[in-house]
Design an enzyme around this catalytic site. Structure first.
Site, PDB file in Angstrom:
ATOM      1  N   GLU A 263      -8.614   3.830  -3.514  1.00  0.00           N
ATOM      2  CA  GLU A 263      -8.818   4.520  -2.333  1.00  0.00           C
ATOM      3  C   GLU A 263      -9.366   5.980  -3.072  1.00  0.00           C
ATOM      4  O   GLU A 263      -8.646   6.534  -3.762  1.00  0.00           O
ATOM      5  CB  GLU A 263      -7.677   4.780  -1.377  1.00  0.00           C
TER       6      GLU A 263
ATOM      7  N   ASN B 229       0.893  -1.184   0.136  1.00  0.00           N
ATOM      8  CA  ASN B 229       0.113  -0.021  -0.220  1.00  0.00           C
ATOM      9  C   ASN B 229       0.978   1.171   0.121  1.00  0.00           C
ATOM     10  O   ASN B 229       1.911   1.352   0.708  1.00  0.00           O
ATOM     11  CB  ASN B 229      -1.097   0.167   1.453  1.00  0.00           C
ATOM     12  N   GLU B 230       0.456   2.329  -1.005  1.00  0.00           N
ATOM     13  CA  GLU B 230       0.960   3.561  -0.890  1.00  0.00           C
ATOM     14  C   GLU B 230       2.781   3.596  -0.631  1.00  0.00           C
ATOM     15  O   GLU B 230       3.153   4.098   0.347  1.00  0.00           O
ATOM     16  CB  GLU B 230       0.560   4.537  -0.031  1.00  0.00           C
TER      17      GLU B 230
HETATM   18  O1  AHR Z   1      -7.836   5.539   3.656  1.00  0.00           O
HETATM   19  C1  AHR Z   1      -7.085   6.117   4.728  1.00  0.00           C
HETATM   20  C2  AHR Z   1      -5.636   6.176   4.480  1.00  0.00           C
HETATM   21  O2  AHR Z   1      -5.529   6.811   3.438  1.00  0.00           O
HETATM   22  C3  AHR Z   1      -5.149   4.607   3.934  1.00  0.00           C
HETATM   23  O3  AHR Z   1      -4.576   4.004   5.117  1.00  0.00           O
HETATM   24  C4  AHR Z   1      -3.779   5.037   3.161  1.00  0.00           C
HETATM   25  O4  AHR Z   1      -3.556   4.325   2.524  1.00  0.00           O
HETATM   26  C5  AHR Z   1      -4.218   6.504   2.481  1.00  0.00           C
HETATM   27  O5  AHR Z   1      -3.186   7.279   2.805  1.00  0.00           O
END
Ligand code: AHR
Length: 502
Positions: free
Chosen positions: A294, A174-175
């Site tokens: 997201e 993730n990210e």
């Molecule tokens: O959705 C909230 C946060 O936003 C998540 O954990 C992250 O992936 C993003 O920065």
């Protein structure tokens, strides 16, 4: 008289793409009260035998969410999935460094798979490529998807899950481009790890689909080089590149806020360009799809979050209370995602319950729909079918952040099975209703089923436990098809769903 007259032509012969139902996905992270107090609250009067809130499940089922991403988010980058399986009494409590919370591990992957079944959704599982690596990713796929006869699959069976979970879509971390991420990596470091994880995961289960991490947002200094480098490593091994984006009205500038979907549109086009550059460079015949896993409005809770005491279980984090104007922005974002249905195959409204969410709950108490629940509900219910190629003409305005913003934003989806054509439209005009004329001559005998509207005189109004229906859809009369032209009035500042029988 309407100042704004917008026109659109919809012809059955001009089709953009079939909508992948996973465009209406969502997201549950071990963050704040999403899990503890949101979906899971064993002391709640509506709790089922596993402790899941039935009232929340009913609201989620209404949304017809086909896929839910889990368990994070930033959380996943420090997560040991093994802590969340097996007998609950022997699961360790761990510090979650991403959100400075305490993770009791009472809910883990097996419970979440069960919750998703009850919600009518499939799981989109993320592996930890922050503090962990390719071995743990491979073991997790084996635990979840291998039928049995190996250490990890037999461990699952010993935990009472004889049938494999058959989780199809997996996120490779993730990210990973963000310095805030546990185990942040450079594009080359991440690309190398992701491709090796992908190989092992697919060697365990060749039927899975994989999502490589794209940039965390379009403002990242490494965007879009990140996409180029990551895809050069992973192109042949993954099906999707991820996109994330959140929007807010920080300067109380309505014209710019309502136009944020233009930024999303530009971001999607740029990521497509990066994907297609790598495709050309590799002489590949494969076209990369996008998982916009997201997206939402997120800004209301930013200051309050700084006051939250660390190391609590289920603290009140990211609890944005959404206004009516936020619902309009979410409507514009949904229209934008639909307009890119040819490349965006998965999208996850982040998130689903309590944490920047369409559904709010009180621990042990009520649950209710936030304003943004409604555009998402409508798009999920009526946005399935084929997105049409439409020519839309609308007067435009300029504002601080954008030029040439169309007052009317719209998309049309033809559900051939149901014999319905649905037009989603937002009128961004603050002062006047818009007259919207759609040429539907190609659909002989088209007639209006209903015109649903979300409108409110107060832009800052919210739904609360005490007033859960302050913002709620209503039906408008007056839309009609005459000589093959639909004429409909879109109230000023409104989200509209016009359904036609065709
Ligand atoms: O959705 C909230 C946060 O936003 C998540 O954990 C992250 O992936 C993003 O920065």
């Amino acid at each position: 008289m309407a100042k704004t007259i917008a026109r659109m032509t919809i012809d059955p012969q001009y089709q953009l793409a079939d909508v992948d139902s996973r465009l209406f996905g969502s997201f549950i992270e071990h963050l704040g009260r999403a899990v503890y107090g949101g979906i899971y609250d064993p002391g709640h009067p509506s709790a089922d035998e596993l402790g899941f809130r039935r009232d929340v499940l009913a609201l989620v089922r209404d949304l017809q969410v086909p896929i839910v991403r889990y368990p994070g988010g930033n959380f996943v980058s420090g997560y040991r999935w093994e802590d969340g399986v097996g007998p609950i009494e022997s699961r360790p409590a761990q510090l979650d460094l991403a959100w400075r919370s305490l993770e009791p591990n009472r809910i883990g992957l097996n419970e979440f798979v069960e919750w998703s079944k009850r919600a009518g959704a499939e799981v989109m599982m993320a592996v930890n490529l922050g503090t962990r690596g390719i071995e743990e990713a491979k073991q997790m796929v084996e635990y979840c998807n291998h039928p049995g006869g190996s250490y990890w699959s037999d461990l699952r069976r010993s935990h009472g899950h004889v049938d494999a979970h058959r989780i199809k879509v997996w996120c490779l971390g993730n990210e990973m481009d963000g310095p805030w991420q546990i185990g942040h990596k450079t594009a080359d470091e991440y690309g190398r790890t992701a491709v090796e994880a992908a190989k092992l995961m697919k060697w365990v289960d060749p039927t899975i689909e994989l999502v490589a991490c794209g940039s965390s947002n379009s403002q990242m200094p490494t965007f879009p080089e990140w996409e180029r480098i990551v895809l050069e490593h992973t192109y042949d091994h993954v099906e999707y590149i991820s996109m994330h984006s959140y929007y807010g009205n920080r300067h109380n500038d309505l014209p710019s806020y309502l136009a944020q979907s233009l930024d999303m549109d530009h971001f999607i086009r740029s990521v497509i360009a990066a994907c297609d550059y790598v495709k050309a460079k590799k002489r590949s015949r494969k076209t990369m799809s996008i998982s916009f896993d997201e997206w939402n409005v997120w800004f209301h809770s930013n200051d309050a979050d700084k006051q939250v005491e660390p190391w609590q279980v289920g603290p009140p984090l990211l609890e944005d209370v959404y206004t009516f104007e936020d619902a309009l922005v979410v409507g514009c974002l949904l229209i934008t995602l639909l307009r890119h249905a040819d490349r965006v195959k998965i999208a996850c409204l982040a998130q689903l319950v309590n944490v920047i969410a369409p559904i709010m709950t009180e621990n042990g108490g009520a649950s209710w729909k936030q304003t943004i629940y409604y555009p998402f509900l409508h798009a999920s219910r009526y946005g399935r079918g084929t997105v049409m190629h439409t020519a839309l003409q609308s007067p435009k305005y300029d504002c601080k952040e954008f030029t040439d913003v169309p007052y009317v934003e719209s998309v049309a989806v033809w559900n051939q099975e149901a014999g319905e054509l649905t037009i989603f439209a937002v009128n961004r005009d603050q002062h006047e209703h818009a007259l919207f004329e759609c040429n539907v001559r190609g659909f002989a005998g088209a007639s209006v089923i209903e015109h649903t509207v979300l409108a409110h005189p107060d832009l800052k109004v919210v739904n609360t436990k005490e007033h859960p229906e302050e913002v709620a859809p209503t039906q408008l009369q007056g839309a009609a098809v005459d000589a093959g032209v639909l004429s409909v009035q879109l109230p000023k500042l409104s989200w509209n769903v016009i359904r036609l029988r065709v």
